[in-house]
Design a protein around this motif. Structure first.
Motif: not given
Lengths: 378, 238
Positions: B102-106
């Motif tokens: 969801y937070l797009n922290v790869k």
């Protein structure tokens, strides 16, 4: 005291995340997943899953872990095993038994792509198999239209536009029209067409090189000669896998003249077309690379000297050149000695455990053919 | 006064977190909001609880500071930190995956997904079903058939040092021996376990032992190891 929580359901995760997780698994683990549930079984057997998994594998490949698979050209009654080795050092990783029969033990690796191998009987090339050893599945190709012939050249390629695989078979007997057959995995059948490229429409494909036809920029390549009898003017013929059109490419300057006992090969080096030639009598190997595809951009990148007269049997993507020289006992050939050279560093390696010439191709693990029709499992 | 820019994040259960902007920007989602000038007040994150958000922030802090040029944190140290960090309850792990997505922290998404993949790698189908609460929708006949078709995927090869004989053994049986279990878990993905200083005869006895041990475990009796297996597990003694 905390309550026992129910284990999380994998289905709670969005499908693309489940995919993210499962495509990180090695092939064997993915196959095991087939036994978990029916839904998992079918999720894994989709083209999308297979290509996502393949992309993961490809991203992890580097110069140090890149692999090749090789098969000796044997004349013994039984087919030898294939060997999986590291590209850089030819250190053996494993040996794989070929699970199908050939009418003749002299088989060769025609090519490979995305973990799928194409094997054929050397002399006549009309018994052909597609094989993915990682998932233990193979498929025997239907007999090609063209019969046996000494003048057959073959190639195997991944067709990226259609996510398909093609086997190309070219027949170019002297004083006859050249005929081409193409097998596509998706159709499961051969198609045949005549080609006329040169002024008199006759091409010889340089038969002496036994290296697999390289797939570069979506095209397969062979060295060919124009004219009847002893072809003097040589060039590269390319076959675009998508358009299925042939095209001529010039060899590096000065290299188009044929000469007796001149050893020439065409291969792929780090994704670019490479031309290998040894100065007679095989003490110096020169390697040109076509810097920009389709444009006259041949650059002589490497020169590899040898103390003994050597012949090339393999050249890998990472630049490992495998040559052999003959041992003599009382002036009679008594065996071959194989040497591996890294063309960039010129480092040599001797104790390879190889005794016979072989065909070698890039190798990786993949699930390709898992969703194939009419495949044999073993 | 500190000139470091900060942003305020608000979790689904109302917890407030004040975080340095550079740390928060590890999340591409938050980065987008900041760049679109939507971050003046507290950024509401309705899909992430306070507990999980604090873990994500911890991860981002650790990974932001490591990309500083002055940072002395080596790759190994960071990897060790990651390993410690990810050693959490499976439910928390799944929550972290959802939050990272969801937070797009790869980096966090890769780490969490790889961790779950590593868990799956070791497990039998039964264990996988149990761990992830997957329903077995095969009929007994179907299950037997699919197991039979794919039996080879459950085997590993044990080779003696002369590479003369190779024995195909069911992996769960071979894992009875600690040495082999360790080798498998050290990622012998090619599934050929070379056993040095072991002849074929000994190897045969060892495999018999594995089978007996598995049978004994099933019948809940006390297994005994032959000298052969002790050789494998303790080559020094031999």
């Amino acid at each position: 005291m905390s309550q026992m929580t129910e284990p999380p359901i994998l289905n709670r995760l969005p499908y693309d995340i489940v995919l993210n997780i499962l495509t990180r698994l090695p092939v064997k683990s993915v196959i095991r997943l087939r036994c978990v549930s029916k839904s998992l079984y079918s999720s894994i057997t989709t083209p999308y899953f297979i290509s996502t998994h393949l992309n993961h594998t490809k991203n992890d490949i580097n110069r140090d872990n890149a692999r090749v698979i090789h098969l000796p050209f044997s004349y013994r009654p039984t087919i030898p095993d294939c060997t999986v080795a590291l590209d850089r050092s030819f250190d053996t990783i494993s040996e794989i038994r070929i699970p199908f029969d050939f009418p003749h033990p002299n088989a060769q690796i025609v090519g490979s792509g995305n973990g799928l191998l194409c094997l054929a009987v050397l002399v006549y090339g009309n018994v052909i198999y597609l094989w993915n050893p990682s998932i233990r599945k193979f498929k025997k190709l239907p007999d090609p239209c063209l019969g046996n012939s000494r003048f057959v050249k073959m190639g195997f390629a991944y067709h990226s536009e259609n996510n398909d695989y093609k086997v190309v078979r070219i027949l170019s007997p002297p004083s006859s029209a050249q005929v081409v057959e193409v097998y596509t995995l998706s159709s499961g059948s051969w198609r045949r067409f005549e080609v006329s490229l040169g002024a008199n429409g006759v091409y010889y494909y340089f038969r002496r090189s036994l290296l697999p036809a390289p797939l570069v920029s979506g095209a397969l390549h062979w060295i060919a000669g124009e004219g009847e009898e002893d072809p003097k003017d040589r060039m590269i013929v390319s076959f675009d896998v998508n358009s299925e059109k042939f095209r001529k490419l010039a060899l590096p300057p000065g290299q188009n003249i044929d000469a007796k006992n001149l050893e020439t090969h065409i291969s792929s080096f780090k994704g670019k077309l490479a031309f290998i030639r040894s100065e007679y009598p095989g003490r110096v190997f020169s390697i040109w690379v076509m810097r920009e595809y389709g444009v006259d951009s041949w650059t002589k990148l490497f020169v590899v000297p040898f103390q003994r007269i050597s012949r090339c049997t393999a050249f890998t993507e990472c630049g490992s050149l495998l040559v052999f020289s003959y041992n003599y006992k009382n002036r009679i050939k008594s065996g071959r000695e194989f040497v591996l050279v890294d063309v960039e560093t010129l480092q040599e390696k001797n104790d390879l455990g190889i005794q016979i010439s072989l065909s070698a191709a890039t190798f990786m693990e993949s699930l390709v053919l898992l969703d194939g029709a009419n495949v044999v499992s073993y | 006064m500190s000139s470091v820019k900060k942003v305020t994040l608000k979790s689904s259960d109302g917890e407030i977190f004040e975080v340095e902007e550079t740390v928060a920007m590890e999340s591409q989602t938050i980065k987008g909001l900041i760049e679109d000038d939507c971050a003046d007040n507290a950024i509401p994150l309705p899909n992430v609880t306070g507990h999980i958000l604090s873990l994500v922030i911890q991860y981002c802090k650790e990974h932001t500071s490591s990309s500083d040029s002055n940072s002395s944190k080596s790759n190994e140290k960071l990897k060790a930190w990651d390993t410690q960090f990810i050693n959490v309850d499976l439910n928390v792990l799944f929550d972290l995956i959802m939050a990272a997505n969801y937070l797009n922290v790869k980096g966090l998404l890769d780490l969490t997904c790889q961790t779950v993949a590593d868990m799956i790698k070791e497990k039998t189908p039964e264990q996988i079903r149990a761990m992830f609460n997957i329903v077995n929708d095969f009929t007994p006949e179907e299950e037997e058939e699919v197991r039979r078709e794919n039996a080879w995927a459950f085997e590993i090869s044990l080779k003696n040092n002369n590479v003369v004989d190779t024995f195909e053994v069911e992996e769960s049986m071979a894992k009875e021996l600690q040495t082999i279990k360790n080798m498998i878990e050290d990622n012998y993905t090619d599934s050929v376990i070379p056993l040095h200083n072991v002849t074929s005869d000994i190897l045969e006895l060892v495999i018999e032992d594995c089978k007996k041990h598995v049978e004994a475990a099933e019948s809940e009796s006390e297994p005994s190891y032959s000298l052969a297996s002790k050789l494998i597990d303790d080559p020094l003694k031999a």
